[in-house]
Design an enzyme around this catalytic site. Structure first.
Site: not given
Ligand SMILES: Cc1cc2nc3c(=O)[nH]c(=O)nc-3n(C[C@H](O)[C@H](O)[C@H](O)COP(=O)(O)OP(=O)(O)OC[C@H]3O[C@@H](n4cnc5c(N)ncnc54)[C@H](O)[C@@H]3O)c2cc1C
Length: 378
Positions: A130-131, A362, A339, A122, A364-365
């Site tokens: 990301g988000s 999938e 430990g 996916f 973030t919280s």
């Molecule tokens: C091991 C792993 C597997 C993954 N697998 C997939 C996959 O198969 N396919 C795929 O498409 N993606 C995948 N991902 C991506 C994953 O879904 C994203 O890392 C995630 O959605 C967060 O996006 P980001 O890392 O860009 O963080 P950011 O979007 O940059 O967020 C950084 C921080 O800011 C917070 N934040 C961002 N926007 C807001 C808001 N509006 N309000 C409050 N807080 C906010 C976030 O919650 C987070 O704490 C994977 C990631 C990892 C690490």
């Protein structure tokens, strides 16, 4: 309200539990250390129907309901969450094709995915998106009967081993008043699809995560899912995916609790087993209660989905609650190990690392709370 499992649900749970105990648990620590992807065992899971649990039999799946699927992921995650995330992402891809694929797409892609012959990926996230998934830059330009895709996708689970990738791309012109995002089925052998090296991760090390680059990848129009509604396709896919990840959290947390209970029974302090100390008993009660609530919320989300009602809020609540409490449970389970919990010889050290990603991928919280609030205030 009925809380007992049906015969089918019980059977799926037992089968997944047996497989996790006999085939996954014995090798989980070794695969974690070597960062090895368990390709052969994933194939075996496919043969048991575990790669398409809730996909109809006519499309290669096992034909059970979402509650059965959730129970199966919980058991597999108890064995090792790397296996569970591989399974969960494959189901997410299957669900999208089931909902939005043409009959031809279903025959060609869904049948081998749901039967476990193939694996799916996916591809939504990009390095800068990301988000904020709408901020994506991958483009798809129409050229005759094909679209030509260019861009980069980040953190793609199953990428190295996938046969088909669902990829989103912007199909509207740069200056269009509204950004249109579409979703495409891309085959692994497509020219210009470049798979990066596996990421070196903190946890879930036996799962596979890579960057995927698309350089002039040609995709037939017939592989476009739901026209220009690709964003909706992916968001609906994620709603169902969140039930999978919430289930994974329950299985992982359950494994951590078992480790803590066993350690607290054997380890002596102040002349008695740890599990006789009131402060440790308080921790155990807290962990058990949080796990029970996580399971109920997760199975409820699966039940709401099966009943055909809107399950967006239930799925996000389950994912948010189960992930946050999975983190709390593994943390307290490690604390009970003292430990020793910090030493990689102990399973809890792996579980602690594995758990950390659950409140990130999938959605973030923080994003789950936005989804929940949006549903509650619409
Ligand atoms: C091991 C792993 C597997 C993954 N697998 C997939 C996959 O198969 N396919 C795929 O498409 N993606 C995948 N991902 C991506 C994953 O879904 C994203 O890392 C995630 O959605 C967060 O996006 P980001 O890392 O860009 O963080 P950011 O979007 O940059 O967020 C950084 C921080 O800011 C917070 N934040 C961002 N926007 C807001 C808001 N509006 N309000 C409050 N807080 C906010 C976030 O919650 C987070 O704490 C994977 C990631 C990892 C690490």
């Amino acid at each position: 309200m009925k809380f007992s499992l049906s015969e089918d649900q019980q059977m799926v749970q037992d089968m997944a539990r047996d497989f996790a105990k006999s085939r996954i648990e014995p090798i989980a620590m070794e695969f974690d250390k070597s960062h090895q992807f368990p390709q052969k065992l994933i194939k075996e899971m496919g043969e048991l129907g575990l790669m398409g649990v809730n996909i109809p039999e006519e499309y290669g799946g096992a034909g059970f309901d979402t509650v059965s699927y959730s129970l199966a992921v919980m058991e597999i995650a108890k064995g090792c969450s790397s296996f569970a995330v591989t399974m969960s992402v494959n189901h997410l891809v299957c669900e999208i094709i089931r909902l939005y694929g043409s009959e031809e797409n279903k025959k060609k892609y869904l049948v081998p995915l749901a039967s476990g012959d193939h694996l799916g990926a996916f591809c939504l996230t990009e390095p800068q998106a990301g988000s904020d998934a709408q901020n994506q830059k991958t483009t798809a330009k129409l050229d005759g009967d094909d679209y030509i895709l260019n861009g980069k996708k980040a953190f793609i689970t199953n990428g190295t081993y996938s046969d088909v990738f669902i990829v989103t791309a912007v199909t509207s012109a740069k200056d269009a008043p509204k950004k249109e995002i579409s979703a495409f089925l891309v085959e692994k052998d497509a020219e210009g699809l470049i798979l990066g090296q596996p990421e070196h991760k903190m946890g879930q090390c036996a799962s596979n995560t890579i960057e995927v680059t698309l350089e002039n990848v040609r995709v037939p129009v017939s592989n476009m899912l739901a026209g220009t509604n690709g964003f909706k396709v992916m968001m609906n896919g994620l709603n169902s995916g969140r039930i999978g990840i919430a289930s994974l959290c329950c299985g992982l947390a359950s494994s951590a609790l078992d480790e803590a209970l066993s350690y607290a029974k054997d380890r002596q302090a102040f002349g008695k087993p740890l599990n006789r100390l009131p402060v440790i008993q308080d921790k155990i009660a807290e962990m058990g209660t949080l796990l029970e609530a996580s399971k109920l919320m997760t199975l409820n989300a699966a039940y709401v989905k099966d009943s055909g009602s809107n399950y967006v809020k239930s799925a996000s609540m389950a994912k948010y609650f189960a992930a946050e409490n999975c983190l709390k449970i593994v943390d307290q389970a490690l604390q009970i190990h003292g430990g020793n919990g910090y030493i990689s010889e102990y399973k809890i050290e792996k579980l602690y690392r594995d758990a950390r990603i659950t409140s990130i991928y999938e959605g973030t919280s923080e994003i789950q709370k936005i989804v929940i609030a949006r549903q509650m205030t619409k």
